[in-house]
Design a protein around this motif. Structure first.
Motif, PDB file in Angstrom:
ATOM      1  N   GLN A   1       0.836  -1.192   0.000  1.00  0.00           N
ATOM      2  CA  GLN A   1       0.000   0.000   0.000  1.00  0.00           C
ATOM      3  C   GLN A   1       0.871   1.242   0.000  1.00  0.00           C
ATOM      4  N   THR A   2       0.332   2.301  -0.587  1.00  0.00           N
ATOM      5  CA  THR A   2       0.981   3.595  -0.548  1.00  0.00           C
ATOM      6  C   THR A   2       0.115   4.548   0.264  1.00  0.00           C
ATOM      7  N   ILE A   3       0.740   5.496   0.928  1.00  0.00           N
ATOM      8  CA  ILE A   3       0.029   6.498   1.719  1.00  0.00           C
ATOM      9  C   ILE A   3       0.424   7.872   1.189  1.00  0.00           C
ATOM     10  N   GLY A   4      -0.580   8.739   0.998  1.00  0.00           N
ATOM     11  CA  GLY A   4      -0.325  10.085   0.522  1.00  0.00           C
ATOM     12  C   GLY A   4      -1.076  11.113   1.347  1.00  0.00           C
ATOM     13  N   ILE A   5      -0.624  12.347   1.266  1.00  0.00           N
ATOM     14  CA  ILE A   5      -1.299  13.480   1.906  1.00  0.00           C
ATOM     15  C   ILE A   5      -2.047  14.233   0.815  1.00  0.00           C
ATOM     16  N   VAL A   6      -3.302  14.560   1.070  1.00  0.00           N
ATOM     17  CA  VAL A   6      -4.138  15.225   0.082  1.00  0.00           C
ATOM     18  C   VAL A   6      -4.984  16.284   0.785  1.00  0.00           C
ATOM     19  N   GLY A   7      -5.316  17.348   0.088  1.00  0.00           N
ATOM     20  CA  GLY A   7      -6.160  18.408   0.637  1.00  0.00           C
ATOM     21  C   GLY A   7      -5.595  19.776   0.331  1.00  0.00           C
ATOM     22  N   PRO A   8      -6.362  20.831   0.588  1.00  0.00           N
ATOM     23  CA  PRO A   8      -5.925  22.189   0.287  1.00  0.00           C
ATOM     24  C   PRO A   8      -4.614  22.577   0.973  1.00  0.00           C
ATOM     25  N   ALA A   9      -4.312  22.018   2.111  1.00  0.00           N
ATOM     26  CA  ALA A   9      -3.060  22.322   2.792  1.00  0.00           C
ATOM     27  C   ALA A   9      -1.863  21.693   2.083  1.00  0.00           C
ATOM     28  N   ALA A  10      -2.117  20.712   1.236  1.00  0.00           N
ATOM     29  CA  ALA A  10      -1.039  19.999   0.536  1.00  0.00           C
ATOM     30  C   ALA A  10      -1.032  20.389  -0.938  1.00  0.00           C
ATOM     31  N   ASN A  11      -1.735  19.630  -1.740  1.00  0.00           N
ATOM     32  CA  ASN A  11      -1.718  19.832  -3.197  1.00  0.00           C
ATOM     33  C   ASN A  11      -3.137  19.846  -3.766  1.00  0.00           C
ATOM     34  N   GLY A  12      -4.130  20.064  -2.900  1.00  0.00           N
ATOM     35  CA  GLY A  12      -5.525  20.130  -3.333  1.00  0.00           C
ATOM     36  C   GLY A  12      -6.263  18.812  -3.199  1.00  0.00           C
ATOM     37  N   TRP A  13      -7.593  18.888  -3.373  1.00  0.00           N
ATOM     38  CA  TRP A  13      -8.436  17.687  -3.403  1.00  0.00           C
ATOM     39  C   TRP A  13      -8.462  17.169  -4.833  1.00  0.00           C
ATOM     40  N   PRO A  14      -8.693  15.884  -5.008  1.00  0.00           N
ATOM     41  CA  PRO A  14      -8.804  15.347  -6.368  1.00  0.00           C
ATOM     42  C   PRO A  14     -10.019  15.919  -7.092  1.00  0.00           C
ATOM     43  N   ASP A  15      -9.848  16.250  -8.354  1.00  0.00           N
ATOM     44  CA  ASP A  15     -10.955  16.639  -9.224  1.00  0.00           C
ATOM     45  C   ASP A  15     -10.556  16.295 -10.652  1.00  0.00           C
ATOM     46  N   ASN A  16     -11.388  16.657 -11.608  1.00  0.00           N
ATOM     47  CA  ASN A  16     -11.112  16.287 -13.009  1.00  0.00           C
ATOM     48  C   ASN A  16      -9.799  16.864 -13.526  1.00  0.00           C
ATOM     49  N   SER A  17      -9.450  18.078 -13.094  1.00  0.00           N
ATOM     50  CA  SER A  17      -8.214  18.685 -13.585  1.00  0.00           C
ATOM     51  C   SER A  17      -6.989  18.235 -12.790  1.00  0.00           C
ATOM     52  N   ASN A  18      -7.189  17.661 -11.622  1.00  0.00           N
ATOM     53  CA  ASN A  18      -6.100  17.215 -10.757  1.00  0.00           C
ATOM     54  C   ASN A  18      -6.515  15.898 -10.093  1.00  0.00           C
ATOM     55  N   PRO A  19      -6.583  14.796 -10.859  1.00  0.00           N
ATOM     56  CA  PRO A  19      -7.157  13.551 -10.339  1.00  0.00           C
ATOM     57  C   PRO A  19      -6.334  12.870  -9.248  1.00  0.00           C
TER      58      PRO A  19
END
Length: 94
Positions: free
Chosen positions: A20-38
């Motif tokens: 498994q891989t673990i990542g940090i996601v969210g506005p404090a990091a690199n944003g939430w996933p969306d169509n332009s940034n999946p």
């Protein structure tokens, strides 16, 4: 002997695929996933002992979560399920 080697190779392949891989996601990091940034996840290093780490990461003000394998259907950590820290709502405040 061939059966033993085949079994050993299959066992090793299963363990490799199951990693498994673990990542940090969210506005404090690199944003939430969306169509332009999946896949905005900033990936942590697997230390091989059940822990993960990252060096030199600067977060901004906002919220973040940890998630597994870049997929919300896998475990994600924030809110009441995060192991330590002050938690509000379902995200980790930064």
């Amino acid at each position: 002997m061939k059966k033993f080697l085949l079994f050993t190779l299959m066992l090793l392949a299963f363990n490799f695929v199951g990693a498994q891989t673990i990542g940090i996601v969210g506005p404090a990091a690199n944003g939430w996933p969306d169509n332009s940034n999946p896949e905005p996840d900033i990936m942590l290093t697997d230390n091989g002992d059940g822990t993960h780490s990252i060096e030199g990461l600067t977060l901004t003000t906002g919220s973040a979560k940890f998630r597994t394998d870049k997929d919300w259907n896998n475990p994600n950590y924030g809110g009441d399920t995060f192991p330590t820290g002050t938690i509000t709502s379902s995200n980790i405040p930064v």
